[in-house]
Every structure is written in C-alpha cells, then in structure tokens.
Design a protein around this motif. Structure first.
Motif, PDB file in Angstrom:
ATOM      1  N   LEU A 118       0.811  -1.224   0.000  1.00 36.30           N
ATOM      2  CA  LEU A 118       0.000   0.000   0.000  1.00 36.30           C
ATOM      3  C   LEU A 118       0.844   1.274   0.000  1.00 36.30           C
ATOM      4  CD1 LEU A 118      -2.726  -1.091   2.600  1.00 36.30           C
ATOM      5  CD2 LEU A 118      -2.778  -1.326   0.114  1.00 36.30           C
ATOM      6  N   ASP A 119       1.671   1.455   1.016  1.00 34.60           N
ATOM      7  CA  ASP A 119       2.396   2.708   1.133  1.00 34.60           C
ATOM      8  C   ASP A 119       3.415   2.895   0.015  1.00 34.60           C
ATOM      9  OD1 ASP A 119       0.912   3.078   3.391  1.00 34.60           O
ATOM     10  OD2 ASP A 119       2.495   2.483   4.791  1.00 34.60           O
ATOM     11  N   GLY A 120       4.120   1.812  -0.333  1.00 35.99           N
ATOM     12  CA  GLY A 120       5.112   1.902  -1.393  1.00 35.99           C
ATOM     13  C   GLY A 120       4.503   2.317  -2.727  1.00 35.99           C
ATOM     14  N   PRO A 121       3.472   1.604  -3.219  1.00 39.48           N
ATOM     15  CA  PRO A 121       2.822   2.030  -4.467  1.00 39.48           C
ATOM     16  C   PRO A 121       2.281   3.457  -4.398  1.00 39.48           C
ATOM     17  CG  PRO A 121       2.195  -0.206  -3.930  1.00 39.48           C
ATOM     18  CD  PRO A 121       2.987   0.295  -2.777  1.00 39.48           C
ATOM     19  N   SER A 154       2.696   9.112  -6.207  1.00 40.57           N
ATOM     20  CA  SER A 154       2.824  10.539  -5.907  1.00 40.57           C
ATOM     21  C   SER A 154       4.129  11.128  -6.439  1.00 40.57           C
ATOM     22  CB  SER A 154       2.737  10.764  -4.398  1.00 40.57           C
ATOM     23  OG  SER A 154       3.796  10.104  -3.735  1.00 40.57           O
ATOM     24  N   SER A 155       5.147  10.298  -6.668  1.00 43.47           N
ATOM     25  CA  SER A 155       6.435  10.811  -7.116  1.00 43.47           C
ATOM     26  C   SER A 155       6.532  10.960  -8.637  1.00 43.47           C
ATOM     27  CB  SER A 155       7.570   9.904  -6.630  1.00 43.47           C
ATOM     28  OG  SER A 155       7.443   8.602  -7.203  1.00 43.47           O
ATOM     29  N   LEU A 162      -2.369   8.291 -12.897  1.00 43.02           N
ATOM     30  CA  LEU A 162      -2.958   7.432 -13.924  1.00 43.02           C
ATOM     31  C   LEU A 162      -2.749   5.953 -13.607  1.00 43.02           C
ATOM     32  CD1 LEU A 162      -1.874   9.410 -17.127  1.00 43.02           C
ATOM     33  CD2 LEU A 162      -4.061   9.508 -15.920  1.00 43.02           C
ATOM     34  N   LEU A 163      -1.798   5.678 -12.723  1.00 45.76           N
ATOM     35  CA  LEU A 163      -1.553   4.288 -12.325  1.00 45.76           C
ATOM     36  C   LEU A 163      -2.685   3.806 -11.414  1.00 45.76           C
ATOM     37  CD1 LEU A 163       2.269   4.507 -11.503  1.00 45.76           C
ATOM     38  CD2 LEU A 163       1.222   3.499 -13.532  1.00 45.76           C
ATOM     39  N   PRO A 164      -2.953   2.498 -11.453  1.00 46.18           N
ATOM     40  CA  PRO A 164      -4.034   1.979 -10.597  1.00 46.18           C
ATOM     41  C   PRO A 164      -3.694   2.149  -9.112  1.00 46.18           C
ATOM     42  CG  PRO A 164      -2.780   0.182 -11.566  1.00 46.18           C
ATOM     43  CD  PRO A 164      -2.313   1.432 -12.251  1.00 46.18           C
ATOM     44  N   LYS A 165      -4.712   2.455  -8.320  1.00 42.20           N
ATOM     45  CA  LYS A 165      -4.512   2.585  -6.883  1.00 42.20           C
ATOM     46  C   LYS A 165      -4.303   1.200  -6.259  1.00 42.20           C
ATOM     47  CE  LYS A 165      -7.279   6.773  -6.186  1.00 42.20           C
ATOM     48  NZ  LYS A 165      -8.438   7.361  -5.464  1.00 42.20           N
TER      49      LYS A 165
END
Length: 636
Positions: free
Chosen positions: A463-466, A471-472, A478-481
């Motif tokens: 979760l946190d890594g993706p 955000s970076s 546009l990437l999937p959550k």
C-alpha cells in the motif's frame, strides 16, 4: 585417616560445652516465661510474649545439641554445593571427633568480615544476604546467629558462616509469603503489603478491612519507601528531615517534628477517606484505633529472622553507608522468580513484570534481567584477591603498571567463568524443555511484535510503497490505486501487537545503557579492579573477546564443546515453538478478519480466497511444528 588407618595432622577448632549450662538456661527461661503475661498486660500488647519466650528458649536449648549443629553445618554445605553457590561455605565438620557436647571442625583461615580490608567485602556482604535468603526461602533452615564474629572472609575469597547451633525452620507457605512480600516491596507494589502482612502472621485476617480503612498503613508504606533507598536508620532519618525541611522552610527541628506528625496524620485521614469510600467502612478514627488495638502481633518466626537480617544490614552498612537491604534482596528475588515454576512464584513474577496493568514495564524487565545476572555472578563466582595481597591491589589501583600480573590474570579467568555461568543459568531458564512462564512471555510478546512488524512491512510493500511511487511520478495518478480497502483489514494491528511492538522498541532504546551486574555501591562484582584498562572499562565484569588470553580461550572452548550438544536441540525446540505460535497467531488473525468482512467485489473475493489459503497453510505449518518428531516418538 589415611588408607593405613593413621590419623592425618590438621588444624581444628574444638567447641566444648560448659558443665551445668542447661540448668542455668532453664532457670532463666522459666523466670522470663512466668513474668511474660504480667508484662503483656502491663504494656497492653497483642503479641503472645509467652509464645516468644518459648521460641527463644527453643533456640537456646537447640544450641546445646552439638550433634544437631554438626548436622546443620554439613547440610548447609551440601545445600550450597547443590545450588552451585561456590562463594559460600561453612567449616568442615570432623564427625569422628564430634559428640553431643563436643564439636570439632577443620580450622578456617580468614578474617572477620567486618574487620577485613579486602576490596571484595561489599561483594561478600551481598553474598551473605543471598545466602540467608536461600536459607530462609529455599532450604527452610535459617542460621539465626549472624553476628560479626560468625561471618568470615576466607583467605581464598569466600564467605564462611560459623556456628549453626541456633537455627529456625520455615515451612513452604511462609517461604512463599515472604517471597511475595519481598517482590511487592522491591517492585513498590505497596497496595499488596496489607495482604502480605496477613499471610506472614503480623495482621489478623478479620482485621484487614478495618486496618485498611483506618489509614494506619500509610506510615508503614512511607517508611518502606524510605527504607528502600538505603543508608540504614541514620540516613533514612536524615532524608525524612530534609524532605520536610523543604516542605516547611525556616522551621526549627522541634517545631518541624510537630509539623511532620501533623502532616502524617493528615495523610492517614486522607487514606482513611479513600479506603472508606471503597470498602464502605465509615467508622471514625477513634473507633478504628480501638478495634485495631489487637490487630497486629509479632509472629514467633520473626524473633530470629529480624535479628539475623538486622545484623547483616549493620555489617553491610559498615562497608557501604548507602547500602539498601531492600534493593539488595532484589537479585535473589529475580533469580528465584525466574527459576520457580510454582503457581505462587509465577503469580508474583507476573505482578513484578506487569504491575497493576496488562502491559510489561520495560524498566522492570531490565531490572529483573540485571538482578538475575547480579545474583549469578555474585554468589557463584569467587574473587581471587586474598588477604595477603590486599595492599598490593591498592597500590596497583593507585599506581597502575603495564603488563600482566598473576592477580589480573586470575581475575580475568574469574570474569570469564562468571560470564559462562551466567550464560548457562540464563539458557537453563529460557530454553527449558518443559517450558515456563518466562518462556511463554517471551514467545507471546515476541510473536505479537513479529506479527506487528510483518503487517507493517506488508503495508509498506502493498500500500504505502505504491502510493509513494504514484505521488512521485508526473502522471502517477494514472496508475491503478493499490487495493487499500480490500487489504487494509488484514494488515490492521491488534492492541496486543501494538503494545508488544512498543515494548520491543522501549527495550531496544534501553539496551545500550542496560546496567551491568554490580554491587549496590557500584563496585564491579569480580575482577575489574587492577589496572588502567579494567578501571576504565564500562562493559561490566565480562572480558572483551578481543582481549582473551589462551587460558580464557581454552575455558570457552571447553564450555562450548560440553554445552553445545545440550543446548542446540533446545534452541531448535524454542525456535519451533516461536514459529508455530507465530503461524497460529497469523491463521487466527486472518480467520477473524474473514469472519468480520464481506465479499463486495470480484477483487475482494480474490483477496479473501488468497487470505483463506494462506490461513490454511499457516495453520497446517503450526500443527506440523507442534507435532513430536520421529526421533522424539522413538525416544518416548
């Protein structure tokens, strides 16, 4: 005698009983016994003075039975040998020359403990206290005459206890009551003290509620807190006066005493109101005083025990004016609670670690570990400094010389032996094949902390890594959550896991400054007294591995060869217990989450199916690890 029946020459000490001494003692005791009821009525005491006279007489008469004294001396040496307490001894009885009125023992070379100028006297004072605690709370036979002449420092650095003519037997129920009392005092659990006083025979059980309500125990609690800080009666008095001088500045001592009494009365009244609200007892203080007049008494066993420990405290205060007998009891209490699997000892250990709540206090945990190591290195190690080279040791401390001396080498070996002994004693507790409370606590808290850490790691990966990547990047939105809604319930830490993780963090922060085993006055237990490197070494009494000499390496090598076959399977067994508990915890945690959630989306169903599969694998792994191995089955 030798193999040819010839008597070997040796120096002995001979104790001969005076003629007619029994009749003289009997007359004195008869007078005391007959006068006791009148004195009791005169002072209005609840204590049974005739019972105390009987106990006093029992001790005097027992001192005249030299065969019993010989048996007590022999038994004491055997008890200390069984427990590996190498720093404690008693004279060797020459049985063939001893009778009912003559006691013959081998001569002991040494110096009275209170007159010795050796540097290890403070250590031997702690050894003496531990020896008396072992007698009182384990062997059940307490030496009741520890005056300065009966405590010697032998020339080889041991504590020798003389004259086992006067002893008292303590039954197991009293031993555990005393152990609980000392544990509560050392952990400052003063609310438990009234119950302890009932178990010890000082307070009548039917008077417990009214005594609590009266607030009479407030002064006792205050004095116990002051006593725990050490220094004996003189320093306790000074601390109390200094405390009240700060509270009432500029007041003369006579007026200060009045204010002190008034302040204590107000505290008693405040405690009385608090206890009355809890217990429903609302009697006035005068009525409580009237009803509590006969609530307290002095039990017979206390007559000699108090004398023994007061004498010990006096000797120890000569060596260290800040000595605290309460604090010095803690190393024994720590060792006893960690080794004793009885329900009462384990309950006392829980009280010590958890206090009034359900969370282990890190400071108490580190104090317990430090106390255990202090007891082991104090009572199972012998200082190699003898009376003959005390002056030499002082010269080396004041004017250190380079190079190695024989004394420094002996102390280095002693340090290594102490470290090995501590390691083995600790391993015997932590790796017990039958399990114990300490092992259960380590596994429970450790697996809870490990589970919390695993969840934190998975949360960061899934979760946190993706989210950080999204955000970076310029077009990261546009990437999937990440599947936070579906996965988060499985990564939520329980309250127990958060507590365990917090505990582990606190212990980690304390680790660099953990106290090394030392005496109450800060002196090292063994060695560390003879050179510049040792004087400046902050690592405690244990040697640096980089500085081991060949003899130390040989000792460690021998211990490893002898003990690795014993402890390696136990380490594997504990690792299996830890792993199975962690897997079982994981499986149960997943099943709990599955039972509380629902399948709202296809992806949610996929996550739940995967979680169910992992739960099954974890459960099967836990079961596999708890099953006895083929080798164990064949052995059984």
């Amino acid at each position: 005698m030798d193999s040819f029946g010839n008597m070997k020459k040796k120096d002995v000490a001979i104790k001969v009983q005076r003629p007619n001494i029994l009749a003289e003692i009997a007359l004195d005791l008869h007078i005391v016994y007959e006068f006791a009821p009148y004195y009791q009525k005169l002072v209005g005491a609840a204590t049974d003075f005739q019972g105390l006279a009987n106990e006093w007489g029992r001790g005097f008469i027992a001192e005249l039975a030299y065969t019993e004294e010989a048996a007590n001396t022999i038994q004491f040496n055997e008890d200390m040998k069984i427990r590996g307490l190498n720093a404690i001894t008693a004279p060797i009885v020459v049985e063939e020359l001893s009778t009912e009125r003559i006691l013959c023992t081998e001569w002991v070379e040494g110096t009275r403990l209170d007159l010795s100028t050796a540097e290890d006297v403070p250590r031997l004072c702690s050894v003496a206290l531990n020896a008396y605690l072992v007698m009182l709370l384990e062997t059940g036979t307490l030496h009741c005459d520890p005056h300065p002449g009966n405590l010697m420092r032998t020339d080889d650095g041991k504590l020798c206890i003389l004259d086992f003519g006067m002893t008292i037997d303590t039954d197991p129920s009293l031993q555990y009551a005393l152990l609980e009392f000392v544990a509560h005092i050392t952990s400052e659990a003063y609310d438990e003290v009234p119950t302890d006083l009932v178990k010890l025979g000082f307070l009548k059980e039917e008077r417990l509620d009214t005594v609590r309500a009266s607030g009479f125990l407030e002064p006792l609690t205050y004095m116990l807190k002051q006593t725990g800080q050490g220094g004996g009666a003189k320093k306790v008095r000074a601390r109390i006066f200094n405390e009240y001088r700060e509270k009432f500045p500029g007041v003369e001592d006579d007026e200060l005493r009045v204010l002190m009494r008034g302040d204590m009365k107000s505290k008693i009244e405040e405690r009385r109101k608090q206890e009355s609200a809890v217990s429903g007892i609302t009697m006035e203080v005068e009525e409580l005083q009237k009803r509590n007049k006969d609530a307290f008494s002095i039990p017979e066993w206390f007559l000699y025990c108090s004398r023994a420990f007061l004498t010990l405290e006096g000797i120890c205060l000569q060596a260290d004016e800040d000595y605290s007998i309460v604090q010095s009891c803690f190393p024994y209490v720590a060792r006893r609670l960690l080794n004793d699997d009885s329900p009462r000892a384990q309950a006392a250990l829980k009280d010590l670690l958890y206090g009034a709540g359900n969370l282990i206090e890190p400071d108490r945990l580190t104090d317990l570990a430090s106390g255990f190591s202090t007891y082991t290195t104090t009572t199972k190690s012998i200082n190699s400094v003898s009376n003959d080279n005390v002056a030499e040791q002082h010269e080396k401390v004041l004017s250190p010389v380079t190079g190695s001396s024989s004394t420094t080498k002996k102390n280095a070996i002693a340090d290594t032996e102490a470290a090995v002994t501590l390691a083995k004693d600790s391993a015997d507790i932590l790796l017990s094949p039958d399990g114990n409370l300490v092992q259960d606590i380590i596994v429970a808290e450790g697996t809870a902390a490990a589970s919390a850490q695993i969840k934190d790691t998975l949360r960061d990966i899934l979760l946190d890594g993706p989210n950080r990547i999204r955000s970076s990047l310029p077009f990261g939105n546009l990437l999937p959550k990440p599947p936070e809604e579906e996965v988060s319930p499985f990564l939520k830490k329980t309250e127990e896991e958060e507590r365990a993780q917090l505990l582990l963090g606190k212990i980690g922060s304390l680790a660099p400054s953990l106290p090394t085993p030392s005496l109450p006055n800060g002196l090292p237990l063994v060695g560390e007294q003879n050179g510049v490197d040792e004087m400046n070494n902050d690592s405690g009494p244990f040697v640096n591995l980089d500085d081991l000499d060949p003899e130390q390496l040989a000792l460690l090598s021998k211990e490893l060869r002898e003990n690795v076959p014993k402890y390696a399977p136990l380490v594997w067994q504990l690792g299996g217990k830890f792993s199975s508990t962690l897997l079982q915890r994981t499986s149960e945690d997943i099943e709990m989450t599955l039972s509380e959630g629902s399948e709202d989306t296809n992806f949610d169903r996929i996550v739940r199916v995967a979680a169910k599969g992992f739960s099954n694998v974890a459960s099967q792994g836990a079961n596999a690890l708890t099953q006895p191995s083929t080798t164990e089955k064949e052995r059984d």
